[in-house]
Design a protein around this motif. Structure first.
Motif, mmCIF file in Angstrom:
data_model
loop_
_atom_site.group_PDB
_atom_site.id
_atom_site.type_symbol
_atom_site.label_atom_id
_atom_site.label_comp_id
_atom_site.label_asym_id
_atom_site.label_seq_id
_atom_site.Cartn_x
_atom_site.Cartn_y
_atom_site.Cartn_z
ATOM 1 N N PRO A 151 0.798 -1.232 0.000
ATOM 2 C CA PRO A 151 0.000 0.000 0.000
ATOM 3 C C PRO A 151 0.832 1.284 0.000
ATOM 4 C CG PRO A 151 -0.884 -1.573 1.573
ATOM 5 C CD PRO A 151 0.437 -2.118 1.115
ATOM 6 N N ALA A 152 2.096 1.195 0.445
ATOM 7 C CA ALA A 152 2.937 2.401 0.474
ATOM 8 C C ALA A 152 3.577 2.687 -0.876
ATOM 9 C CB ALA A 152 4.028 2.254 1.542
ATOM 10 N N THR A 153 3.650 1.693 -1.717
ATOM 11 C CA THR A 153 4.396 1.873 -2.968
ATOM 12 C C THR A 153 3.545 1.696 -4.215
ATOM 13 O OG1 THR A 153 5.037 -0.452 -2.891
ATOM 14 C CG2 THR A 153 6.582 1.137 -1.935
ATOM 15 N N THR A 154 2.312 1.257 -4.057
ATOM 16 C CA THR A 154 1.413 1.087 -5.204
ATOM 17 C C THR A 154 0.044 1.646 -4.846
ATOM 18 O OG1 THR A 154 0.426 -1.029 -4.543
ATOM 19 C CG2 THR A 154 2.573 -1.141 -5.644
ATOM 20 N N GLY A 155 -0.864 1.604 -5.788
ATOM 21 C CA GLY A 155 -2.222 2.071 -5.526
ATOM 22 C C GLY A 155 -3.060 1.065 -4.758
ATOM 23 N N HIS A 156 -2.528 -0.124 -4.546
ATOM 24 C CA HIS A 156 -3.305 -1.179 -3.891
ATOM 25 C C HIS A 156 -3.544 -0.888 -2.416
ATOM 26 C CE1 HIS A 156 -3.305 -4.208 -7.128
ATOM 27 N NE2 HIS A 156 -2.137 -3.688 -7.465
ATOM 28 N N GLY A 157 -4.657 -1.478 -1.919
ATOM 29 C CA GLY A 157 -4.873 -1.526 -0.488
ATOM 30 C C GLY A 157 -4.194 -2.755 0.085
ATOM 31 N N VAL A 177 -4.890 2.217 5.037
ATOM 32 C CA VAL A 177 -4.176 1.271 4.170
ATOM 33 C C VAL A 177 -5.135 0.561 3.217
ATOM 34 C CG1 VAL A 177 -2.195 0.924 5.685
ATOM 35 C CG2 VAL A 177 -4.215 -0.522 5.976
ATOM 36 N N SER A 178 -6.372 1.036 3.135
ATOM 37 C CA SER A 178 -7.286 0.527 2.106
ATOM 38 C C SER A 178 -7.031 1.307 0.812
ATOM 39 C CB SER A 178 -8.733 0.697 2.559
ATOM 40 O OG SER A 178 -9.076 2.074 2.594
ATOM 41 N N ARG A 179 -7.601 0.808 -0.275
ATOM 42 C CA ARG A 179 -7.365 1.527 -1.537
ATOM 43 C C ARG A 179 -8.080 2.889 -1.525
ATOM 44 N NH1 ARG A 179 -8.817 -0.754 -7.569
ATOM 45 N NH2 ARG A 179 -7.850 -2.671 -6.772
ATOM 46 N N PHE A 180 -9.232 2.946 -0.875
ATOM 47 C CA PHE A 180 -10.009 4.188 -0.863
ATOM 48 C C PHE A 180 -10.328 4.597 0.586
ATOM 49 C CE2 PHE A 180 -11.163 1.868 -4.782
ATOM 50 C CZ PHE A 180 -10.687 2.762 -5.734
ATOM 51 N N LYS A 191 0.926 8.879 -0.256
ATOM 52 C CA LYS A 191 -0.121 8.490 -1.203
ATOM 53 C C LYS A 191 -1.187 9.574 -1.190
ATOM 54 C CE LYS A 191 -1.565 4.002 -1.801
ATOM 55 N NZ LYS A 191 -2.234 2.753 -1.362
ATOM 56 N N VAL A 225 0.817 7.707 -6.084
ATOM 57 C CA VAL A 225 1.785 7.231 -5.095
ATOM 58 C C VAL A 225 3.132 7.898 -5.356
ATOM 59 C CG1 VAL A 225 2.976 5.210 -4.175
ATOM 60 C CG2 VAL A 225 0.602 5.023 -4.915
ATOM 61 N N TYR A 243 -2.624 6.143 -10.571
ATOM 62 C CA TYR A 243 -3.415 4.951 -10.878
ATOM 63 C C TYR A 243 -4.867 5.368 -11.071
ATOM 64 C CZ TYR A 243 0.483 2.242 -8.848
ATOM 65 O OH TYR A 243 1.710 1.706 -8.561
ATOM 66 N N PHE A 278 3.581 7.183 4.913
ATOM 67 C CA PHE A 278 3.968 5.885 5.466
ATOM 68 C C PHE A 278 5.385 5.985 6.013
ATOM 69 C CE2 PHE A 278 0.804 5.120 2.281
ATOM 70 C CZ PHE A 278 0.056 4.045 2.726
#
Lengths: 133, 524
Positions: free
Chosen positions: A32-38, A104-107, B49, B59, B78, B102
């Motif tokens: 979650p810190a490096t991508t758009g993912h949760g 840390v969720s996507r949204f 983010k 990000v 994204y 973070f």
């Protein structure tokens, strides 16, 4: 003497840095810190395990993106919840951890109708699947 | 004053030990909302983010600079479904719904556990060395209250100066509170400052001792028992004032405060005030205990709030989020801090003044009973000097005691936690019972009650209780600190900083205490 001490200190720090190893994620390896993912999430619901990316947390449920699409998992059915590299707890609502998990969720701000529409379309769903025990 | 070389050497030794033994360092990730004023600029060097109004996510793995209403950095944008990504160099603040930062968080407790299992005590040495450098400093902390006929009575403040995860510390405070008739000792834990507290462990220590003994923590927070407390026969401060009556009795209205002329003259090259004390030599045993009841003035708070956080403005976010996570920065701060702050005790010997003990800072809120065990001198009198940064301490009592011994002490684990509504909190109980990677996080004005089952006392001895707390806290960067012209750099320890804090404190001291207590967050 002071210079010798300083040199010794830096030598030691360097040595330590080369042999120390780490357990647990750092920001560099935490998705979650490096991508758009949760955060990747595993929930125990009754006898079933549900896993997926944490999209959002609303007042009563987790919203996940699993391999079979968008899932809504009410807190009431969750007996154990774990979040990859971020901790776990024994079921129910996350309580005081809600805001931390939302971040840390996507949204973190929630999912707008338009975004939900896009997510459902992407998963070839017309509505989210609700997971109950 | 402590020679700066000693902590550095201890640290070097510890790191060298660390270097030859493999170690395992436990870490995790912490995330917090990032709020930056439009009119301000800020640099954050940890991953950020940004969530945009249109649902997109940007990000910035290497952090951002926020300036001129733009979030600038090497980022990746994204779409909400993550199907498409593009590189971006900046994002307008107008399009941002929210941002989060973070950072890697190191867990000292778990790291020590792992390292002991893997390699012995290598990392323990490292952490001990960092503690020896004594980076404890500044601000507020969780406060502990006992109930007295429905009125909360302040008992202690925990880990007052652990202002980042690397500075997580265990604190031991003497309590006056006693258990109820059923043997339950209850305390309330309050967050009444603009801080986030991360409490790792709470436990109680019970010392059993003779009725004529006074039990209190020593300079290393270990309970000791002393007898025959005696007041000084003379006490003179640096200004030449006779202040014996001020420090002779505890819990009276008289408290030692540095003379205003001494404070006005203090500079980084000669920053100290001191008290010269003489006692009749008890000639009992090979050690004596210097017993003090004292607390910090708000000078430390000025140092932390005004100089470290407010002056750098938004950059203090980066200092706390990034710099204070680095051992080098923390060590520099610790060395500087240990060199000037705290209280140093010296003994008059044939070779002149010899430093025999040093006490770290304990916080500005609760009075602290603490002892320093020093070698008993020869001769008819004990001649001591207490030396400290001008006006850094409020001292209520100074005495010496003898027959110093370690009393029998047992640990009483936390028995119950209830929230402010009186409901049981089993999860908090579980998280607070052990020093591990489970923290209880509180924000103002949260409070909860902790209970310990200490049982009933036997009739042939007395009991003194201590609250042991471990954790750290992070200060909230106030909106007012983000406005106006600010220094471009984050806090740098050194003579300039010391001169600044002395002058700033001299200007504000008369009004600050009043406003400090006024701005404590009401928790009831």
């Amino acid at each position: 003497m002071a210079r010798i001490r300083l040199a010794l200190l830096w030598l030691a720090v360097s040595a330590a840095a080369t042999v120390a190893c780490f357990t647990g994620p750092s920001v560099g390896t935490f998705k979650p810190a490096t991508t758009g993912h949760g955060v990747q999430t595993k929930l125990r619901v009754g006898r079933a395990n549900v896993s997926g990316e944490l999209l959002a947390i609303d007042d009563s449920s987790f919203v996940l993106l699993g391999s079979d699409g968008v899932l809504i998992v009410p807190f009431s059915g969750v007996t154990h919840a774990s979040f990859s590299g971020f901790g776990s707890y024994q079921g129910g609502a996350p309580g005081g951890e809600t805001e931390r998990l939302q971040l840390v969720s996507r949204f973190p701000q929630g999912i707008s109708a338009r975004t939900m529409e896009a997510l459902l379309s992407d998963s070839r769903q017309t509505s989210p699947r609700v997971v109950r025990p | 004053m402590v020679p700066p070389g000693k902590p550095a050497l201890r640290l070097a030794t510890a790191f060298l030990t660390l270097g030859v033994c493999a170690c395992i360092i436990s870490r995790g990730v912490e995330v917090s909302r990032l709020t930056v004023s439009r009119s301000d600029s800020a640099a954050v060097r940890s991953p950020v983010k940004a969530h945009l109004i249109d649902g997109a996510i940007v990000v910035f793995p290497s952090g951002v600079v926020v300036a001129h209403d733009q979030v600038v950095g090497a980022g990746r944008r994204y779409t909400p479904t993550l199907r498409e990504t593009t590189s971006v160099r900046s994002v307008s603040l107008d399009s941002v719904l929210g941002m989060e930062a973070f950072r890697t968080q190191y867990n000292a407790g778990r790291t020590i556990t792992y390292s002991v299992a893997a390699t012995g005590v290598a990392l323990l040495g490292t952490v001990a060395a960092i503690c020896a450098a004594d980076p404890k400093c500044f601000g507020s902390c969780p406060t502990f209250y006992a109930d007295s006929a429905g009125i909360p009575v302040l008992e202690a403040e925990g880990f007052s100066y652990s202002i980042s995860p690397l500075l997580e510390a265990r604190d031991v405070d003497r309590l006056r509170a006693q258990p109820d008739p059923s043997g339950i000792l209850r305390l309330q834990v309050w967050n009444e400052a603009l801080e986030t507290h991360y409490i790792n462990q709470l436990e109680l220590l019970e010392a059993t001792h003779g009725a004529d003994e006074f039990v209190l923590p020593d300079e290393r927070a270990r309970p000791i028992a002393v007898r025959h407390l005696r007041v000084p026969s003379s006490v003179t401060d640096r200004a030449g004032r006779d202040v014996r009556m001020v420090v002779a009795a505890a819990a009276d209205s008289a408290v030692f405060v540095t003379d205003s002329a001494t404070l006005a003259r203090a500079t980084a090259t000669d920053p100290d005030d001191y008290l010269d004390l003489r006692f009749p030599n008890p000639h009992r045993g090979d050690s004596i205990a210097v017993v003090l009841r004292m607390r910090n003035s708000l000078l430390n708070t000025v140092l932390f709030y005004d100089l470290m956080l407010a002056q750098p403005g938004a950059r203090s976010i980066d200092w706390m989020e990034h710099d204070l996570q680095r051992i080098g920065t923390t060590l520099d701060l610790g060395k500087w801090y240990a060199g000037y702050l705290g209280l140093r005790i010296s003994l008059d010997t044939e070779d002149g003044w010899k430093q025999v003990a040093r006490l770290s800072d304990y916080g500005p809120i609760a009075w602290r009973d603490v002892a320093a065990v020093i070698p008993a001198p020869a001769g008819d009198s004990v001649h001591l000097r207490l030396e400290f940064l001008a006006d850094q301490w409020r001292i209520d009592r100074i005495a010496i005691g003898d027959a110093v011994r370690r009393p029998r002490t047992r640990t009483v684990p936390l028995g119950a936690v209830t929230n402010s509504e009186g409901d049981a909190e089993p999860r908090l109980l579980s998280d607070l019972r052990r020093a591990d990677d489970h923290y209880v996080q509180t924000t103002p004005p949260q409070r909860f009650t902790i209970a310990f089952d200490v049982g009933t006392a036997t009739t042939d001895s007395a009991r003194t209780f201590f609250i042991a707390s471990q954790g750290y806290y992070t200060e909230w960067v106030r909106g007012s600190w983000m406005t106006g012209m600010r220094d471009a750099s984050t806090f740098k320890p050194g003579n300039d900083a010391l001169n600044h804090v002395l002058r700033s404190w001299a200007r504000q001291k008369d009004s600050l205490e009043k406003s400090f207590y006024r701005t404590r967050i009401p928790v009831r």
